[in-house]
Design an enzyme around this catalytic site. Structure first.
Site, short mmCIF file in Angstrom:
data_model
loop_
_atom_site.label_atom_id
_atom_site.label_comp_id
_atom_site.label_asym_id
_atom_site.label_seq_id
_atom_site.Cartn_x
_atom_site.Cartn_y
_atom_site.Cartn_z
N LYS A 1 45.84 81.70 41.84
CA LYS A 1 45.28 80.77 40.88
C LYS A 1 46.14 80.77 39.61
CE LYS A 1 40.99 80.61 40.09
NZ LYS A 1 41.22 79.15 40.03
N ALA B 1 41.64 76.59 43.77
CA ALA B 1 42.69 77.58 43.99
C ALA B 1 43.99 76.85 44.29
CB ALA B 1 42.34 78.50 45.15
N GLU C 1 39.62 82.69 33.94
CA GLU C 1 39.01 82.50 35.26
C GLU C 1 38.66 83.85 35.87
OE1 GLU C 1 41.25 78.31 36.50
OE2 GLU C 1 42.11 80.19 37.17
N GLY D 1 40.69 72.91 36.38
CA GLY D 1 41.62 72.19 37.24
C GLY D 1 41.00 70.91 37.75
N SER D 2 41.75 70.18 38.57
CA SER D 2 41.28 68.87 39.01
C SER D 2 40.07 68.98 39.94
CB SER D 2 42.41 68.09 39.68
OG SER D 2 42.93 68.82 40.77
N THR D 3 40.05 69.99 40.81
CA THR D 3 38.90 70.13 41.72
C THR D 3 37.67 70.57 40.92
OG1 THR D 3 40.55 70.94 43.29
CG2 THR D 3 38.25 70.99 44.00
C1 5RP Z 1 43.71 76.67 37.05
C2 5RP Z 1 43.52 77.04 38.47
C3 5RP Z 1 43.11 75.97 39.42
O1 5RP Z 1 41.94 76.37 40.05
C4 5RP Z 1 44.18 75.75 40.43
O2 5RP Z 1 45.39 75.48 39.75
C5 5RP Z 1 43.83 74.59 41.37
O3 5RP Z 1 43.88 73.40 40.65
P1 5RP Z 1 43.53 72.02 41.30
O4 5RP Z 1 42.06 72.02 41.59
O5 5RP Z 1 43.91 71.03 40.24
O6 5RP Z 1 44.35 71.85 42.56
O7 5RP Z 1 43.69 78.16 38.88
O8 5RP Z 1 44.24 77.73 36.30
#
Ligand code: 5RP
Length: 223
Positions: free
Chosen positions: A94, A83, A103, A29-31
């Site tokens: 998630k 998350a 994950e 994901g982006s984080t």
């Molecule tokens: C991917 C996930 C990510 O951790 C979740 O969607 C959070 O994403 P982001 O950091 O982009 O907000 O579970 O399957």
């Protein structure tokens, strides 16, 4: 601070949880991407990583970070990931990035789950974010009916007009309309539906630590 700046701040703070000489589990994901970019700066201090998706593996490799197959790894001190929602008990939703199954598998091998998220992800009751559920494609209609019986509004996730196909060949149903007051019980009951590979509730094994990006800095929650 923008949401991206908050994500970057928690990604940087997560470096304090990286154990020298160890293999680190890395989320999607982006984080998590911000974390990968930070990890690249200290890559000589770790033995390598295990990735929770093909996208994460590609990004890690692009930085010259070693990626191990999970089958070659016995233990990891930490798994670091974002998350979509997290509650006060450390339970999470998630799977917004469709990587929930890998994950959950990688996280299950790690001693500790370090959640990194901007402050908007902390909620009192989860369910505002539709719960992602990875399924075997032939079970789409039957699982959708079972979810509707629980009061959910199931929607098949599409990409370019076709069902989105996960790294595992599964499809994703996003279950909206849930008010998740007992995440542990719901995690179990959805996983018990035939055709469900796994669902995006991480409650039975939730976060151990959450680094939350707030306007005034990073708040550390321990569960
Ligand atoms: C991917 C996930 C990510 O951790 C979740 O969607 C959070 O994403 P982001 O950091 O982009 O907000 O579970 O399957």
């Amino acid at each position: 601070m923008t949401q991206d700046e908050l994500k970057q701040a928690v990604a940087r703070a997560a470096l304090d949880y990286v154990v020298d000489g160890a293999i680190i589990g890395v989320g999607t994901g982006s984080t998590a991407n911000f974390f990968i970019d930070e990890l690249a700066n200290i890559k000589s201090r770790i033995k390598g990583t295990v990735a929770s998706s093909e996208a994460t593996a590609a990004r890690l490799k692009s930085h010259g970070i070693t990626v191990f197959d999970l089958n070659d790894v016995d233990a990891m001190p930490v798994y670091i990931d974002g998350a979509d929602e997290i509650d006060a008990s450390g339970a999470m939703i998630k799977g917004g990035g469709a990587a929930l199954t890998r994950e959950k598998i990688v996280a299950s091998v790690a001693d500790k789950f370090i959640c990194i998220a901007d402050g908007s992800k902390l909620v009192e009751v989860m369910g505002q974010f539709p719960l992602p559920i990875e399924i075997i494609p032939m079970a789409c209609a039957s699982v959708s009916r079972s979810l509707a019986a629980l009061g959910a509004k199931p929607v098949l996730r599409l990409k370019d007009g076709h069902p989105l196909v996960t790294d595992n060949g599964g499809w994703i149903i996003d279950a909206g309309g849930l008010k998740i007051t007992n995440p542990r019980a719901l995690e179990q009951s959805i996983n018990d539906m035939p055709g469900v590979i796994t669902n995006g509730l991480f409650a039975r094994k939730g976060a151990d630590v959450c680094l939350l990006g707030m306007a005034d800095g990073v708040t550390v929650l321990k569960f």
